[in-house]
Design a protein around this motif. Structure first.
Motif, PDB file in Angstrom:
ATOM      1  N   TRP A   1       0.809  -1.218   0.000  1.00 45.05           N
ATOM      2  CA  TRP A   1       0.000   0.000   0.000  1.00 45.05           C
ATOM      3  C   TRP A   1       0.844   1.271   0.000  1.00 45.05           C
ATOM      4  CZ3 TRP A   1      -4.252  -0.178  -2.110  1.00 45.05           C
ATOM      5  CH2 TRP A   1      -5.288  -1.050  -1.796  1.00 45.05           C
ATOM      6  N   LEU A   2       2.053   1.213   0.545  1.00 41.95           N
ATOM      7  CA  LEU A   2       2.867   2.422   0.657  1.00 41.95           C
ATOM      8  C   LEU A   2       3.848   2.588  -0.501  1.00 41.95           C
ATOM      9  CD1 LEU A   2       3.599   2.679   4.490  1.00 41.95           C
ATOM     10  CD2 LEU A   2       1.830   3.810   3.129  1.00 41.95           C
ATOM     11  N   THR A   3       3.720   1.783  -1.544  1.00 40.69           N
ATOM     12  CA  THR A   3       4.516   2.052  -2.743  1.00 40.69           C
ATOM     13  C   THR A   3       4.078   3.392  -3.333  1.00 40.69           C
ATOM     14  OG1 THR A   3       2.915   0.771  -4.026  1.00 40.69           O
ATOM     15  CG2 THR A   3       4.906  -0.372  -3.302  1.00 40.69           C
ATOM     16  N   PRO A   4       4.995   4.125  -3.961  1.00 43.08           N
ATOM     17  CA  PRO A   4       4.663   5.488  -4.441  1.00 43.08           C
ATOM     18  C   PRO A   4       3.410   5.554  -5.316  1.00 43.08           C
ATOM     19  CG  PRO A   4       7.019   5.116  -4.569  1.00 43.08           C
ATOM     20  CD  PRO A   4       6.421   3.805  -4.175  1.00 43.08           C
ATOM     21  N   LYS A   5       3.192   4.570  -6.170  1.00 34.50           N
ATOM     22  CA  LYS A   5       2.043   4.660  -7.077  1.00 34.50           C
ATOM     23  C   LYS A   5       0.717   4.373  -6.379  1.00 34.50           C
ATOM     24  CE  LYS A   5       2.270  -0.123  -8.771  1.00 34.50           C
ATOM     25  NZ  LYS A   5       2.396  -0.975  -9.974  1.00 34.50           N
ATOM     26  N   ASN A   6       0.756   3.698  -5.216  1.00 31.29           N
ATOM     27  CA  ASN A   6      -0.471   3.383  -4.480  1.00 31.29           C
ATOM     28  C   ASN A   6      -0.749   4.350  -3.340  1.00 31.29           C
ATOM     29  OD1 ASN A   6      -0.977   1.171  -6.079  1.00 31.29           O
ATOM     30  ND2 ASN A   6      -0.067  -0.298  -4.652  1.00 31.29           N
ATOM     31  N   ARG A   7       0.197   5.236  -3.046  1.00 32.96           N
ATOM     32  CA  ARG A   7       0.084   6.049  -1.844  1.00 32.96           C
ATOM     33  C   ARG A   7      -1.035   7.083  -1.982  1.00 32.96           C
ATOM     34  NH1 ARG A   7       5.719   7.948  -0.363  1.00 32.96           N
ATOM     35  NH2 ARG A   7       6.001   5.669  -0.426  1.00 32.96           N
ATOM     36  N   SER A   8      -1.973   7.030  -1.051  1.00 33.58           N
ATOM     37  CA  SER A   8      -3.086   7.977  -0.989  1.00 33.58           C
ATOM     38  C   SER A   8      -3.567   8.021   0.456  1.00 33.58           C
ATOM     39  CB  SER A   8      -4.226   7.545  -1.922  1.00 33.58           C
ATOM     40  OG  SER A   8      -4.773   6.311  -1.482  1.00 33.58           O
ATOM     41  N   SER A   9      -4.564   8.856   0.721  1.00 41.69           N
ATOM     42  CA  SER A   9      -5.077   8.922   2.091  1.00 41.69           C
ATOM     43  C   SER A   9      -5.676   7.588   2.520  1.00 41.69           C
ATOM     44  CB  SER A   9      -6.125  10.035   2.209  1.00 41.69           C
ATOM     45  OG  SER A   9      -7.207   9.801   1.324  1.00 41.69           O
ATOM     46  N   VAL A  10      -6.324   6.893   1.596  1.00 41.69           N
ATOM     47  CA  VAL A  10      -6.918   5.590   1.924  1.00 41.69           C
ATOM     48  C   VAL A  10      -5.840   4.549   2.193  1.00 41.69           C
ATOM     49  CG1 VAL A  10      -8.324   3.686   1.051  1.00 41.69           C
ATOM     50  CG2 VAL A  10      -9.045   6.043   0.666  1.00 41.69           C
ATOM     51  N   SER A  11      -4.819   4.491   1.321  1.00 44.64           N
ATOM     52  CA  SER A  11      -3.764   3.487   1.506  1.00 44.64           C
ATOM     53  C   SER A  11      -2.956   3.744   2.776  1.00 44.64           C
ATOM     54  CB  SER A  11      -2.836   3.462   0.290  1.00 44.64           C
ATOM     55  OG  SER A  11      -2.135   4.680   0.161  1.00 44.64           O
ATOM     56  N   VAL A  12      -2.771   5.023   3.130  1.00 46.38           N
ATOM     57  CA  VAL A  12      -2.068   5.348   4.379  1.00 46.38           C
ATOM     58  C   VAL A  12      -2.871   4.857   5.574  1.00 46.38           C
ATOM     59  CG1 VAL A  12      -1.336   7.249   5.876  1.00 46.38           C
ATOM     60  CG2 VAL A  12      -0.785   7.299   3.443  1.00 46.38           C
ATOM     61  N   ILE A  13      -4.186   5.048   5.556  1.00 46.32           N
ATOM     62  CA  ILE A  13      -5.036   4.580   6.655  1.00 46.32           C
ATOM     63  C   ILE A  13      -5.004   3.059   6.750  1.00 46.32           C
ATOM     64  CG2 ILE A  13      -7.408   4.452   7.501  1.00 46.32           C
ATOM     65  CD1 ILE A  13      -7.886   7.177   6.247  1.00 46.32           C
ATOM     66  N   LEU A  14      -5.111   2.371   5.618  1.00 50.94           N
ATOM     67  CA  LEU A  14      -5.088   0.906   5.633  1.00 50.94           C
ATOM     68  C   LEU A  14      -3.743   0.389   6.144  1.00 50.94           C
ATOM     69  CD1 LEU A  14      -6.883   0.153   2.241  1.00 50.94           C
ATOM     70  CD2 LEU A  14      -7.841   0.011   4.548  1.00 50.94           C
ATOM     71  N   SER A  15      -2.668   1.085   5.806  1.00 50.46           N
ATOM     72  CA  SER A  15      -1.346   0.692   6.313  1.00 50.46           C
ATOM     73  C   SER A  15      -1.243   0.923   7.818  1.00 50.46           C
ATOM     74  CB  SER A  15      -0.252   1.490   5.584  1.00 50.46           C
ATOM     75  OG  SER A  15      -0.298   1.263   4.198  1.00 50.46           O
ATOM     76  N   LEU A  16      -1.785   2.047   8.284  1.00 48.15           N
ATOM     77  CA  LEU A  16      -1.783   2.316   9.724  1.00 48.15           C
ATOM     78  C   LEU A  16      -2.553   1.245  10.487  1.00 48.15           C
ATOM     79  CD1 LEU A  16      -2.296   6.169  10.220  1.00 48.15           C
ATOM     80  CD2 LEU A  16      -0.393   4.767  11.037  1.00 48.15           C
ATOM     81  N   ILE A  17      -3.699   0.852   9.944  1.00 49.95           N
ATOM     82  CA  ILE A  17      -4.492  -0.200  10.594  1.00 49.95           C
ATOM     83  C   ILE A  17      -3.691  -1.496  10.674  1.00 49.95           C
ATOM     84  CG2 ILE A  17      -6.546  -1.653  10.343  1.00 49.95           C
ATOM     85  CD1 ILE A  17      -7.943   0.791   9.103  1.00 49.95           C
ATOM     86  N   ALA A  18      -2.993  -1.844   9.590  1.00 50.32           N
ATOM     87  CA  ALA A  18      -2.171  -3.062   9.585  1.00 50.32           C
ATOM     88  C   ALA A  18      -1.050  -2.973  10.621  1.00 50.32           C
ATOM     89  CB  ALA A  18      -1.595  -3.296   8.188  1.00 50.32           C
ATOM     90  N   ILE A  19      -0.411  -1.804  10.723  1.00 47.43           N
ATOM     91  CA  ILE A  19       0.670  -1.624  11.715  1.00 47.43           C
ATOM     92  C   ILE A  19       0.120  -1.750  13.134  1.00 47.43           C
ATOM     93  CG2 ILE A  19       2.316   0.054  12.649  1.00 47.43           C
ATOM     94  CD1 ILE A  19       2.633   1.103   9.760  1.00 47.43           C
TER      95      ILE A  19
END
Length: 314
Positions: free
Chosen positions: A33-51
């Motif tokens: 989700w945090l690859t440059p082409k996928n990075r957005s507000s939604v992907s950042v939130i989904l990554s935070l949830i995973a962390i």
């Protein structure tokens, strides 16, 4: 004062297995989700949830094994490890709950207000909410973290076995500290259980109704199909969250409003069942991402291809 009593054997076996599964899947989720082409507000939130979910099970497993080891060795140092690990597990799990609630609110606003919603719920709003929610959770836990020392007290049970009890001596005045847990418990009940359950459920219904209505009145452009898939994916993530939190929320609700009614979810087996359902919900998110997001699948393919070609190239 609370005892360090070891969990049942099946819990000690299952938790490390689930820990490895959650750790491996969520690392993939965060990297993809945090690859440059996928990075957005939604992907950042989904990554935070995973962390947050990963940190929850890491410290939860540490809490379980510290109770088992220190309880058998009658070691007072285990009380400190148990206290810190339990507090951190609570902090990260609560942060995951609030972040998922924000994700639901964000998607609901975007569905209801397609033109102004993305501007309102941008990355700046996401960062502000993430920091504010983490500070809120920390402030709820700070009083119990201000411990001067923890004393170990060994007691003999009816079957002549020794049990280590951990007695905390807080920095805050004892009279004040006696009332703080009740206040924090009420705040936790509404902010971490009842309110998220209501908000996420309402957001799911609003998003589903909005998507179906627009499907009937508008065309089928590629952009619309992509947004619809993203909304459906996030609705599934919300549904998994609600189902994963249901046993714990149901048990706490009964304890709060129907204390005279027998509540299996508050028993030892009920609590372990709630924890198991919760961890399984952590593992289901990656299946939703793979099934519903082409961006995630493409990033996953790139990661797998890169990892397979690097050893041969070296």
């Amino acid at each position: 004062m609370y005892p360090l009593i070891a969990d049942k054997l099946y819990v000690l076996i299952i938790k490390p297995v689930l820990l490895v599964a959650v750790l491996s899947t969520n690392i993939i989720v965060v990297v993809a989700w945090l690859t440059p082409k996928n990075r957005s507000s939604v992907s950042v939130i989904l990554s935070l949830i995973a962390i947050y979910d990963t940190a929850t099970i890491v410290f939860g497993t540490m809490h379980t094994f510290s109770s088992y080891i220190a309880g058998n060795l009658l070691s007072v140092s285990g009380c400190y490890i148990n206290h810190v690990a339990g507090s951190l597990a609570f902090i990260f799990h609560s942060s995951s709950i609030l972040t998922t609630t924000y994700l639901a609110c964000q998607r609901c606003v975007i569905c209801l207000f397609p033109f102004s919603g993305p501007r309102i719920c941008g990355q700046k709003t996401t960062v502000v909410f993430s920091v504010a929610s983490f500070v809120l959770v920390i402030s709820m836990k700070i009083p119990s973290l201000l411990v001067r020392r923890i004393e170990g007290v060994t007691k003999i049970t009816y079957d002549n076995s020794s049990v280590l009890y951990c007695k905390k001596h807080y920095i805050i005045n004892k009279d004040i500290m006696d009332n703080i847990p009740n206040i924090i418990w009420l705040i936790r009940l509404f902010t971490l259980h009842l309110m998220p359950a209501f908000v996420v459920t309402f957001s799911m219904i609003a998003c589903v109704l909005t998507v179906n209505r627009r499907k009937m009145v508008s065309g089928r452009s590629s952009d619309q199909r992509s947004k619809k898939k993203t909304t459906v994916m996030l609705v599934l993530v919300m549904l998994i969250f609600v189902l994963g939190e249901f046993p714990t929320t149901f048990g706490i609700f009964f304890d709060a409003f129907l204390p005279a009614v027998p509540n299996w979810f508050s028993t030892e087996d009920g609590i372990q069942f709630g924890n198991l359902v919760l961890v399984i919900s952590f593992l289901l998110n990656i299946l939703v991402y793979v099934g519903m997001s082409k961006q995630f699948r493409d990033s996953l393919k790139e990661l797998l291809c890169r990892s397979s070609t690097e050893p041969s190239a070296s």
